[in-house]
Write a protein that holds these residues in place. Structure first.
Motif, PDB file in Angstrom:
ATOM      1  N   ASN A   1      -5.768  21.112  71.055  1.00 32.20           N
ATOM      2  CA  ASN A   1      -4.772  22.185  71.004  1.00 32.20           C
ATOM      3  C   ASN A   1      -3.461  21.738  71.648  1.00 32.20           C
ATOM      4  O   ASN A   1      -2.380  21.961  71.092  1.00 32.20           O
ATOM      5  CB  ASN A   1      -5.327  23.405  71.734  1.00 32.20           C
TER       6      ASN A   1
ATOM      7  N   MET B   1       0.128  21.170  69.821  1.00 34.47           N
ATOM      8  CA  MET B   1       1.319  21.908  70.258  1.00 34.47           C
ATOM      9  C   MET B   1       2.469  20.961  70.575  1.00 34.47           C
ATOM     10  O   MET B   1       3.632  21.310  70.399  1.00 34.47           O
ATOM     11  CB  MET B   1       0.998  22.781  71.468  1.00 34.47           C
TER      12      MET B   1
ATOM     13  N   GLU C   1       4.222  23.232  65.576  1.00 33.68           N
ATOM     14  CA  GLU C   1       3.458  24.486  65.491  1.00 33.68           C
ATOM     15  C   GLU C   1       2.056  24.197  64.950  1.00 33.68           C
ATOM     16  O   GLU C   1       1.904  23.771  63.805  1.00 33.68           O
ATOM     17  CB  GLU C   1       4.179  25.464  64.559  1.00 33.68           C
TER      18      GLU C   1
ATOM     19  N   PRO D   1      -1.767  24.938  63.484  1.00 35.40           N
ATOM     20  CA  PRO D   1      -2.327  25.968  62.598  1.00 35.40           C
ATOM     21  C   PRO D   1      -3.162  26.970  63.402  1.00 35.40           C
ATOM     22  O   PRO D   1      -3.718  26.636  64.453  1.00 35.40           O
ATOM     23  CB  PRO D   1      -3.199  25.176  61.630  1.00 35.40           C
ATOM     24  N   PRO D   2      -3.240  28.210  62.913  1.00 35.74           N
ATOM     25  CA  PRO D   2      -3.979  29.250  63.665  1.00 35.74           C
ATOM     26  C   PRO D   2      -5.444  28.891  63.930  1.00 35.74           C
ATOM     27  O   PRO D   2      -5.975  29.222  64.987  1.00 35.74           O
ATOM     28  CB  PRO D   2      -3.874  30.475  62.779  1.00 35.74           C
ATOM     29  N   TRP D   3      -6.104  28.202  62.996  1.00 33.48           N
ATOM     30  CA  TRP D   3      -7.512  27.889  63.218  1.00 33.48           C
ATOM     31  C   TRP D   3      -7.682  26.954  64.410  1.00 33.48           C
ATOM     32  O   TRP D   3      -8.694  27.012  65.114  1.00 33.48           O
ATOM     33  CB  TRP D   3      -8.154  27.280  61.972  1.00 33.48           C
TER      34      TRP D   3
ATOM     35  N   VAL E   1      -5.557  26.885  67.029  1.00 35.78           N
ATOM     36  CA  VAL E   1      -5.204  27.654  68.229  1.00 35.78           C
ATOM     37  C   VAL E   1      -6.406  28.448  68.727  1.00 35.78           C
ATOM     38  O   VAL E   1      -6.660  28.535  69.935  1.00 35.78           O
ATOM     39  CB  VAL E   1      -4.016  28.595  67.936  1.00 35.78           C
ATOM     40  N   TYR E   2      -7.179  29.019  67.801  1.00 31.70           N
ATOM     41  CA  TYR E   2      -8.308  29.857  68.187  1.00 31.70           C
ATOM     42  C   TYR E   2      -9.631  29.093  68.277  1.00 31.70           C
ATOM     43  O   TYR E   2     -10.665  29.688  68.608  1.00 31.70           O
ATOM     44  CB  TYR E   2      -8.451  31.019  67.204  1.00 31.70           C
ATOM     45  N   SER E   3      -9.622  27.808  68.003  1.00 32.79           N
ATOM     46  CA  SER E   3     -10.868  27.037  68.032  1.00 32.79           C
ATOM     47  C   SER E   3     -11.539  26.958  69.410  1.00 32.79           C
ATOM     48  O   SER E   3     -12.765  26.832  69.467  1.00 32.79           O
ATOM     49  CB  SER E   3     -10.643  25.636  67.472  1.00 32.79           C
TER      50      SER E   3
END
Length: 78
Positions: A25, A29, A33, A35-37, A39-41
């Motif tokens: 992550n 960063m 930017e 990807p959302p997957w 960020v939430y992994s």
């Protein structure tokens, strides 16, 4: 292997997976930017760590309660 050993092993391996996802992550960063997957992994391993950690935290208290108020191996002082 008994139940407590399984919980400890799961906790250790999931901690490694959590560390890797957090590291990935931060690297993503730094590159832009992410990807959302990505960020939430870290969240699924974090929840597993929460529950296994709470279980291990409660073990000594459960042992104390089962042994009649004193922890296993604790000597009575007078």
């Amino acid at each position: 292997m008994n139940w407590n050993t399984w919980i400890r092993q799961i906790h250790r391996w999931v901690a490694i997976a959590f560390t890797l996802t957090v590291t990935a992550n931060f690297v993503a960063m730094g590159l832009g930017e992410p990807p959302p997957w990505l960020v939430y992994s870290p969240l699924p391993p974090l929840f597993v760590l929460l529950f296994t950690g709470l279980y291990m935290f409660a073990l000594p208290y459960a042992a104390k309660r089962r042994s009649g108020g004193r922890a296993a191996g604790e000597a009575r002082t007078q």
